[in-house]
Design a protein around this motif. Structure first.
Motif, PDB file in Angstrom:
ATOM      1  N   ARG A 166      32.351  66.862  43.071  1.00 35.76           N
ATOM      2  CA  ARG A 166      31.306  66.972  44.086  1.00 35.76           C
ATOM      3  C   ARG A 166      31.267  68.375  44.697  1.00 35.76           C
ATOM      4  N   ALA A 167      32.456  68.927  44.920  1.00 36.09           N
ATOM      5  CA  ALA A 167      32.527  70.235  45.581  1.00 36.09           C
ATOM      6  C   ALA A 167      32.065  71.368  44.674  1.00 36.09           C
ATOM      7  N   VAL A 168      32.469  71.336  43.395  1.00 36.28           N
ATOM      8  CA  VAL A 168      32.186  72.490  42.531  1.00 36.28           C
ATOM      9  C   VAL A 168      30.718  72.571  42.127  1.00 36.28           C
ATOM     10  N   LEU A 169      29.993  71.468  42.247  1.00 40.06           N
ATOM     11  CA  LEU A 169      28.573  71.518  41.892  1.00 40.06           C
ATOM     12  C   LEU A 169      27.776  72.434  42.821  1.00 40.06           C
ATOM     13  N   GLU A 170      28.368  72.758  43.978  1.00 39.31           N
ATOM     14  CA  GLU A 170      27.706  73.651  44.926  1.00 39.31           C
ATOM     15  C   GLU A 170      28.027  75.127  44.655  1.00 39.31           C
ATOM     16  N   LEU A 171      29.013  75.390  43.786  1.00 44.32           N
ATOM     17  CA  LEU A 171      29.407  76.775  43.528  1.00 44.32           C
ATOM     18  C   LEU A 171      28.354  77.499  42.695  1.00 44.32           C
ATOM     19  N   PRO A 172      28.044  78.752  43.032  1.00 47.15           N
ATOM     20  CA  PRO A 172      27.027  79.512  42.269  1.00 47.15           C
ATOM     21  C   PRO A 172      27.364  79.630  40.787  1.00 47.15           C
ATOM     22  N   ASP A 173      28.657  79.819  40.455  1.00 48.53           N
ATOM     23  CA  ASP A 173      29.049  79.982  39.045  1.00 48.53           C
ATOM     24  C   ASP A 173      28.802  78.710  38.234  1.00 48.53           C
ATOM     25  N   ILE A 174      28.788  77.566  38.926  1.00 54.37           N
ATOM     26  CA  ILE A 174      28.546  76.287  38.244  1.00 54.37           C
ATOM     27  C   ILE A 174      27.059  75.943  38.294  1.00 54.37           C
ATOM     28  N   ALA A 175      26.476  76.053  39.473  1.00 52.67           N
ATOM     29  CA  ALA A 175      25.073  75.675  39.647  1.00 52.67           C
ATOM     30  C   ALA A 175      24.142  76.505  38.760  1.00 52.67           C
ATOM     31  N   ALA A 177      45.892  62.356  35.842  1.00 50.50           N
ATOM     32  CA  ALA A 177      45.473  61.078  36.441  1.00 50.50           C
ATOM     33  C   ALA A 177      45.279  61.181  37.949  1.00 50.50           C
ATOM     34  N   ALA A 178      44.849  62.366  38.437  1.00 49.43           N
ATOM     35  CA  ALA A 178      44.554  62.547  39.866  1.00 49.43           C
ATOM     36  C   ALA A 178      43.080  62.202  40.096  1.00 49.43           C
ATOM     37  N   TRP A 179      42.753  60.913  40.064  1.00 42.84           N
ATOM     38  CA  TRP A 179      41.348  60.486  40.013  1.00 42.84           C
ATOM     39  C   TRP A 179      40.576  60.787  41.290  1.00 42.84           C
ATOM     40  N   LYS A 180      41.218  60.594  42.456  1.00 40.71           N
ATOM     41  CA  LYS A 180      40.529  60.871  43.726  1.00 40.71           C
ATOM     42  C   LYS A 180      40.234  62.364  43.849  1.00 40.71           C
ATOM     43  N   LYS A 181      41.192  63.178  43.510  1.00 42.98           N
ATOM     44  CA  LYS A 181      40.988  64.634  43.580  1.00 42.98           C
ATOM     45  C   LYS A 181      39.936  65.076  42.569  1.00 42.98           C
TER      46      LYS A 181
END
Length: 481
Positions: free
Chosen positions: A158-167, A148-152
């Motif tokens: 938002r942050a991980v969408l920029e990672l090459p392994d994710i993108a 239940a760490a909703w803010k994190k």
């Protein structure tokens, strides 16, 4: 023809829960009780309207004074009503109102987010990740959602969408973007932001005093205990009807002529327009049909449809309740359930499922329940044991109160939760001057609004329910007499 012994039993059984037909004939409580005074004033107003008269000034003032006192009692800091005080706090503060609205749908929002996270980051999917970094990212998303760490969680999506392994993985990118854009995630974050507020904490404290929060372990435990208690009373009711069946067979010298069906479920053929109607009866006393031509009549089978070829008539419908208040609340649903049964065609046999096996009931005996409806609507007079009392029983094993509560919990809450009552309570909380005139809109609603019909007629409903209610010991005593 009904068995005379059955009517004798129902006529002789003590009705320990009974209240007078007119509430002000009831012995007054030892201390001043505004709820009782309200019940009397409301019934006086209803009786005046039924006579085509306008309720007099004395009834109006008695109503306003009693409502004022009930609100004052409910607002007492320690001995008052925490549920009502929480409602007043919502009324006073917009952000508490917002929090309460968010809290009401929080369980659903949590399920939405966790489902969306599982769709892309379930442990089984983590095991199939294309790289160690991708697996760790998925594990992090899963951990945040289920702690239940909703803010994190929002920041991480938002942050991980920029990672090459994710993108580089379009399907994974779409799944994480869906989590990021979910309105449910925004609401859960806002809920967390509001929670530390002083008034919100006061609101939560009041809710907790009123019982465990919905969805909590305490609420689950409470629900389990209530179901177990209900099952115990239903078992007692079935046993009482079985004793009644044995008594009738003994009196008539006709073994096997009577039976009891537990958890009798109304078939689909009779469930048209069944909204909020009772579709299952706790225990039903049945009599075997003697006529030989019944087997030739048209039969409506249920989906399972494994009834014996014997046909039965309904004699007595019993609803088991663990408390008196539960029966009062149940009455409108029971009456709608009776109406469903009256829609049966006389020349049809209907198959009803029950706890142990299906039973075939004659439509003729079901359609005869129409006379009960007529009695309920006041078109037939009831002297002694009338059609309703001969057909329906509320069965309970709770002790009868020394001073019965004459204002139903539902009516009390409707009276307290109107805007006028909440504003009156808010003035009390803020130390402002209050006047009886402030509550006049509630009186007008009572007399004029169709939405208040149940409150206006609430004492009549209470009286009717208690006429139908018998204690387990009293019924057994009448059966064995």
């Amino acid at each position: 023809m009904r068995p005379p012994v059955l009517d004798d039993i129902l006529r002789s059984v003590a009705r320990r829960y009974r209240v007078p037909s007119v509430p002000d004939l009831f012995p007054p409580p030892e201390s001043n009780n505004p709820a009782t005074a309200l019940a009397v004033a409301i019934e006086q107003a209803r009786a005046a309207l039924a006579r085509g008269e306008t309720p007099d000034e004395i009834s109006r003032l008695a109503f306003l004074e009693a409502l004022s006192l009930m609100i004052r009692d409910a607002m007492r800091p320690e001995q008052g009503d925490p549920a009502f005080q929480a409602m007043v706090l919502q009324h006073r503060a917009a952000h508490v109102r917002e929090y309460a609205s968010l809290l009401a749908r929080a369980d659903q929002d949590r399920r939405v987010i966790r489902s969306a996270v599982n769709a892309v980051a379930h442990p089984a999917k983590q095991a199939r990740a294309s790289s160690d970094r991708q697996a760790k990212t998925m594990a992090r998303l899963h951990e945040l959602a289920f702690s239940a760490a909703w803010k994190k969680l929002s920041d991480t999506t938002r942050a991980v969408l920029e990672l090459p392994d994710i993108a580089g993985d379009p399907q994974l990118t779409r799944g994480i973007a869906r989590i990021r854009d979910e309105a449910a995630l925004d609401r859960l974050q806002r809920l967390k932001e509001l929670e530390p507020d002083e008034l919100v904490q006061r609101y939560l404290s009041l809710r907790d005093r009123n019982g465990p929060r919905p969805g909590s372990a305490g609420a689950a435990t409470q629900g389990t205990a209530a179901r177990r208690r209900g099952a115990e009373v239903e078992k007692l009711a079935t046993q009482a009807l079985q004793a009644m069946a044995r008594r009738l067979e003994k009196e008539e010298g006709s073994p096997g002529s009577y039976r009891v069906a537990a958890s009798l479920r109304v078939p689909a053929a009779l469930c048209n327009n069944a909204e909020r109607a009772k579709g299952e009866w706790d225990a039903v006393l049945l009599r075997k049909v003697e006529s030989a031509d019944e087997a030739s009549r048209r039969t409506v089978q249920s989906e399972k449809g494994h009834a014996t070829r014997e046909a039965w008539d309904v004699l007595l419908l019993v609803e088991a309740k663990a408390s008196v208040d539960a029966a009062t609340t149940d009455l409108p649903r029971l009456l709608r359930g009776l109406h469903l049964l009256t829609q049966a065609h006389r020349d049809t046999i209907y198959t009803f499922e029950s706890r142990h096996e299906a039973v075939r009931l004659r439509g003729a005996s079901l359609s005869r329940l129409k006379e009960v409806e007529v009695a309920i609507r006041g078109k037939a007079e009831s002297k002694g044991v009338g059609p309703l009392q001969r057909t329906v029983l509320y069965f309970c094993d709770a002790p009868a109160e020394a001073s019965p509560r004459l204002l139903s919990p539902a009516s009390r809450m409707q009276l307290l939760s109107t805007q006028a009552s909440l504003k009156f309570a808010e003035k009390l909380a803020q130390g402002e001057t209050t006047r009886l005139h402030d509550l006049l809109p509630v009186w007008q609603h009572l007399l004029e609004s169709p939405k208040w019909r149940a409150v206006l007629h609430q004492y009549q409903a209470l009286h009717q329910v208690r006429e139908l209610m018998v204690h387990a010991d009293d019924l057994m005593a009448a059966i064995n007499a």
